[in-house]
Design a protein around this motif. Structure first.
Motif, PDB file in Angstrom:
ATOM      1  N   PRO A   1       8.673 -21.804 -40.889  1.00  0.00           N
ATOM      2  CA  PRO A   1       9.919 -22.368 -40.370  1.00  0.00           C
ATOM      3  C   PRO A   1       9.739 -23.003 -38.997  1.00  0.00           C
ATOM      4  CG  PRO A   1       9.883 -20.012 -39.992  1.00  0.00           C
ATOM      5  CD  PRO A   1       8.582 -20.355 -40.672  1.00  0.00           C
TER       6      PRO A   1
ATOM      7  N   SER B   1       4.949 -17.799 -33.223  1.00  0.00           N
ATOM      8  CA  SER B   1       5.683 -18.388 -34.350  1.00  0.00           C
ATOM      9  C   SER B   1       4.858 -19.362 -35.184  1.00  0.00           C
ATOM     10  CB  SER B   1       6.943 -19.109 -33.850  1.00  0.00           C
ATOM     11  OG  SER B   1       6.585 -20.240 -33.083  1.00  0.00           O
TER      12      SER B   1
ATOM     13  N   GLY C   1       7.073 -16.548 -41.023  1.00  0.00           N
ATOM     14  CA  GLY C   1       8.151 -16.999 -41.916  1.00  0.00           C
ATOM     15  C   GLY C   1       7.938 -16.539 -43.340  1.00  0.00           C
ATOM     16  N   ASP C   2       8.010 -17.481 -44.268  1.00  0.00           N
ATOM     17  CA  ASP C   2       7.908 -17.134 -45.686  1.00  0.00           C
ATOM     18  C   ASP C   2       6.548 -17.471 -46.279  1.00  0.00           C
ATOM     19  OD1 ASP C   2      10.573 -16.186 -45.797  1.00  0.00           O
ATOM     20  OD2 ASP C   2      11.289 -18.264 -45.885  1.00  0.00           O
TER      21      ASP C   2
ATOM     22  N   ARG D   1      10.486 -11.570 -39.837  1.00  0.00           N
ATOM     23  CA  ARG D   1      11.390 -12.247 -38.923  1.00  0.00           C
ATOM     24  C   ARG D   1      12.759 -11.604 -39.052  1.00  0.00           C
ATOM     25  NH1 ARG D   1      12.830 -18.274 -39.742  1.00  0.00           N
ATOM     26  NH2 ARG D   1      12.406 -17.497 -41.822  1.00  0.00           N
TER      27      ARG D   1
ATOM     28  N   SER E   1      16.560 -12.001 -38.559  1.00  0.00           N
ATOM     29  CA  SER E   1      17.494 -13.122 -38.396  1.00  0.00           C
ATOM     30  C   SER E   1      18.309 -12.966 -37.112  1.00  0.00           C
ATOM     31  CB  SER E   1      18.436 -13.190 -39.605  1.00  0.00           C
ATOM     32  OG  SER E   1      19.527 -14.015 -39.292  1.00  0.00           O
TER      33      SER E   1
END
Lengths: 460, 460
Positions: free
Chosen positions: A258, A301, A337-338, A374, A376
């Protein structure tokens, strides 16, 4: 009501400090079998304290060191219910001769920076952090007669030795431990005045790759120039993992990565992080990696491909003109992220297979895989925690990432389906895992106050 | 008279074999300082044998491992005087677990091909070859009371570790060592039935390159993605040494590389060499290297760049997410024709320096340098040797090149003004520098007989 709790915390702080020192005197080194009984003693001590506060607390046996599980359910069925996690075991103390005081005889004294500190193994990692929450609960109960929400406390004694019993224990006790959200206290402040909540942890895929050419080591004079060299093959493969802009070249590598949430980016921009100073402190005059990303993005990140070890041919003293049969590398990928660990592993293997010259063969050995984590920014427990911490410390709470992994957070997500708020009061200079580990008295005191505020905020 | 010598060689062969086994039991690994005393023991053993034969033999100290020098001058002032060279040191033995018998406990047994073989480190390279000449001299002296020509024997103990003491020793002892021609025994047969004299040798430049990024090992979770990784830097540098056509990319690398003489090419074409079978025998289904050259050219007359060893980061069992401070590689260049070792080394260093990213540093350690060698086909000692070898083996002697370097041949030419006849009895399957090195009993026996014939031929 919160004000009364905070006042009580301040008034009772000397006693809170004494209780932490009692726990620090128990040498609960989990990785060394010689301290097995001490680990149990620490668990029993903790159960005693929690029971005294009013928790339904018990030592729970595992094949390894025991778990401590304690429940407070008197807030009623409609109140939120959180799971608090910290660990009671500690690292070994070697080299013990570098300690200025015995590691299990805690000393409270002013440090070189003029601040009072508690010096002992486990002061910061993680007994001090564990006790910030316990003492916050105590003050709440003593002041108001109860906790504002329901709380389950889980404390393990194997965090410093790979947590072998944790996954089976979570799986065997899902219904008991799966709560609205986890509060994990094993991280640090952004700096000594700025609290932090960690919301991003990178995952990890490990892979060992071995290239084989000839079926035996060859003499480079006799065969060199005509025989394929597996070190050359491996070097080409590893060199091709990144492009000139520092991006990882594997097919689909950035699928599920992301972009940073604008609110998080703004928070990071406000942290005043000096990437050049961070790298300069370890002798690095320039960064590596993606040329269009900041150092903080790269660390928190962005995903990476890293070679952690390489070996092939003659590596001893002197020189040997061998043309080796094999060369191998240990490669790891940090995921965010994913990104799917299985897909990343498959893509790496496909890349290597495609890059092999005709005479070379490859074998792979997997070394674990876990996705990134992560939390939210919309999570209400996160919002409550950020606000409570900002209130206590008088400045905005940093929303941080961590380049390393905290496996328990992944287990809570995967096994219990539960997000984690990672907050803690350790400082970068706490020397965790090293001689003269310390925890600032201020970290401990304001840490207790912070948890009281968070408990109150979570009740709203 | 030669026939009597040959008969004596046959009769005394069991004792000759025992003496070789004695020498093979001495672990004279020159590159490892732990074996320093063993190198001296090998030198002393050799001096004892040569003195017993009647040579004026001595261990001669150097700053490194000692030289052995032995003179036979009883053939008189008008007789030819040759210098024989072989080395008594050996390669390291790792990986030792791949040996089927301990490397320094020689085993004489039938091999899979039905031939008796001597298995031990140094059996073929170069103790077995050294002893073929010693035992030929012994038989000559025992049969005829002397040698037919004057002989000086020079044996060094640093051939496998770059020969640091050789040049100073030759320079300090020119008058003693400069003879009519050198006989150098460190090469092989063309095949198991066809003797060979080698007239072309590749030179060698060795270079160790170490890349340093951070001033300490880092945790790849905490720093990965932002901190430069020296393994990545090294992989890129090594990958860039060759282009897609297999040519070495260094500036000026091919300066002084001659095209093959058409007559030599015709000779090689007549050898019926099967490049695919040569590589297939060691499990290689396809060649590497320059795409527009034959395998024999690549091995004998083309220069190379080869990585002989690489290491960095964690290389033990399991996985460690370290981002290392350093990574290093041992790189060698095989040189031909008039390629200048100093220029090649300088070009490599310049290439590496230019390829460094800003945060990386490099250091270099040189490991020897010698140019390629070509022996004139007009040399009369060469003609005598070719004939003697053909007589012993019953077929014409091949005139070959060798991909490996024998720096001593260059030093003999440069320092002593002396050409070298390179003859030896090693076979391609001797696994020199590898586990289970062996020397065929037949190589040893007929090698001794071959030298007796060459000594006789040189006297004519």
């Amino acid at each position: 009501m919160l004000d009364a709790v905070l006042t009580r915390i301040d008034a009772g702080f000397p006693a809170s400090l004494d209780r932490l020192l009692d726990l620090l005197r128990i040498p609960s080194i989990s990785t060394d079998p010689a301290y097995r009984a001490e680990c149990r003693r620490a668990a029993e001590w903790l159960v005693g304290e929690l029971a005294a506060i009013g928790f339904d607390a018990a030592v729970r046996d595992t094949p390894g060191h025991p778990m401590v599980v304690a429940h407070w359910t008197k807030a009623g069925p409609d109140a939120p219910h959180v799971l608090f996690y910290a660990h009671y075991d500690v690292q070994p103390v070697d080299p013990v001769d570098l300690w200025t005081s015995p590691p299990f005889e805690p000393v409270v004294a002013e440090g070189p920076n003029g601040r009072e500190r508690i010096t002992a193994r486990g002061a910061s990692d993680d007994k001090g952090q564990l006790m910030t929450f316990v003492e916050a609960c105590r003050a709440y109960v003593e002041t108001t007669g109860g906790l504002p929400i329901n709380v389950t406390i889980l404390s393990e004694g194997e965090e410093e030795s790979g947590s072998p019993s944790l996954v089976p224990f979570l799986e065997a006790n899902k219904a008991e431990l799966a709560r609205d959200v986890a509060l994990v206290c094993d991280t640090g402040m952004w700096d000594e005045d700025t609290p932090a909540v960690t919301t991003m942890l990178r995952g990890l895929v490990g892979e060992e790759v071995t290239i084989t050419c000839a079926d035996q080591d060859l003499h480079s004079g006799m065969y060199g120039g005509a025989a394929p060299n597996p070190i050359h093959v491996l070097a080409r493969i590893l060199a091709g993992l990144h492009d000139d802009a520092g991006r990882v070249t594997l097919d689909g590598f950035y699928d599920g990565v992301p972009e940073l949430d604008p609110a998080v980016r703004a928070n990071w921009d406000g942290l005043g992080f000096d990437g050049a100073a961070f790298l300069g402190a370890v002798g690095l005059s320039a960064p590596a990696g993606e040329t269009d990303r900041t150092v903080l993005e790269k660390l928190w990140s962005r995903p990476t491909a890293e070679v952690n070890g390489i070996t092939g041919g003659y590596t001893g003293n002197g020189f040997k003109t061998v043309l080796p049969s094999k060369a191998s590398a240990k490669v790891s990928f940090r995921l965010v992220g994913d990104q799917d660990p299985d897909a990343i592993r498959a893509s790496f293997r496909a890349y290597v297979e495609a890059a092999l010259p005709p005479a070379a063969k490859v074998s792979f050995e997997p070394h674990g895989g876990s996705p990134g984590i992560r939390l939210s920014v919309d999570n209400p427990a996160l919002a409550a925690s950020l606000g409570a911490l900002s209130d206590e410390w008088g400045r905005p709470t940093a929303i941080t990432g961590s380049g390393g992994s905290i496996p328990v957070v992944g287990y809570f997500k995967d096994i219990l389906g539960m997000d984690s708020v990672m907050a803690g009061f350790a400082l970068d200079d706490d020397r965790i895992h090293s001689p003269n580990e310390k925890y600032d008295v201020r970290s401990y005191h304001k840490g207790i106050r912070s948890w009281a505020r968070i408990l109150a905020a979570l009740a709203r």
